[in-house]
Write an enzyme that holds these catalytic residues in place. Structure first.
Site, PDB file in Angstrom:
ATOM      1  CB  SER A 152      18.496  10.745 -33.680  1.00 53.94           C
ATOM      2  OG  SER A 152      17.288  11.255 -34.753  1.00 53.94           O
ATOM      3  CE1 TYR A 195      21.950  14.433 -33.951  1.00 51.59           C
ATOM      4  CE2 TYR A 195      19.485  14.135 -35.796  1.00 51.59           C
ATOM      5  CZ  TYR A 195      20.272  13.573 -34.460  1.00 51.59           C
ATOM      6  OH  TYR A 195      19.897  12.984 -32.600  1.00 51.59           O
TER       7      TYR A 195
END
Length: 254
Positions: A138, A151
């Protein structure tokens, strides 16, 4: 002989889009997911794909589950050529008072689960002399964002993991790449839009427009665009591309 691909978390989003692309390219697809033993979920997947594929329960956090799933793929197809790791979780919390279980879920699923899948398939790929490992990271692997510590940390770890796998696999025809997208218009993102619509009272179109405007291109990345990139990296043409992270960021940092 058709190549065989494992996709983790392939019931939706980028995993599902890539499954469709692989099938179109003549690749045999095997999907592992936590709901992989749910008849309704499997039936829905087969309808979306337009054909049956091997689907089974897989908890990437659990080594026994990983081993059993890979063994099932080998029993059915005799090889594993491609591994696409898309299984992941996303929740938000600030560092202060961050819940332990939320931290553990992100590290165990996004990072350790990816490692366990790679560990299970690398001996098979080494024996074959060919393999493609692609991890969904990501833009969060490169940028910090408040309330996203678990995350961001889990995705950043994938970059280090990929570098080591690339080095150990290079002499055996195995590549390892990560892809770092910005917001992609997946089912997860659509659920965020729905939640904000309910919370704010704004129209869905207004919330959607906010996400569309989150990058300078003014349009969300589509799952099919990620699938097209994965298909290239998984092909023979991707042989020399390894130890790399590819940002699909639509010109934004996040």
């Amino acid at each position: 002989m058709a190549k065989v691909a494992i996709i983790t978390g392939g019931l939706s989003g980028m995993g599902l889009a890539t499954a469709k692309r692989f099938i179109a390219d003549g690749i045999t697809v095997c999907i592992g997911a936590r709901r992989g033993d749910d008849p309704a979920s499997v039936a829905e997947l087969h309808e979306k794909l337009g054909r049956p594929v091997l689907v089974a329960a897989l908890d990437v956090r659990n080594s026994d589950s990983v081993a059993a799933f890979v063994a099932r793929v080998i029993a059915a197809h005799g090889r594993v050529d491609i591994l696409l790791n898309t299984a992941g979780v996303y929740e938000e919390s600030p560092v202060i008072d961050h819940p332990d279980d939320m931290w553990d879920a992100h590290i165990d699923t996004n990072l350790t689960g990816t490692f366990k899948m790679i560990r299970a398939v690398m001996p098979i790929m080494k024996a074959q002399g060919w393999g493609r490992i692609i991890n969904l990271a990501s833009t969060a692997a490169h940028e910090g964002l408040e309330n996203n510590v678990a995350y961001c940390t889990s995705k950043a770890g994938l970059l280090g993991l990929g570098r080591v796998v690339s080095l150990e696999g290079a002499a055996h025809g195995i590549t390892c790449i990560s892809i770092s997208p910005t917001w992609v218009e997946t089912e997860m993102l659509k659920s965020f839009v729905d939640a904000e619509t309910a919370e704010t009272g704004l129209s869905r179109a207004e919330i959607q427009a906010k996400y569309n405007a989150s990058n300078p291109q003014g349009a969300l990345v589509q799952p099919s665009e990620i699938a097209d990139l994965v298909a290239f990296l998984a092909s023979d043409a991707g042989r020399a591309i390894t130890m790399e992270d590819i940002k699909v960021n639509a010109a934004t940092n996040w």
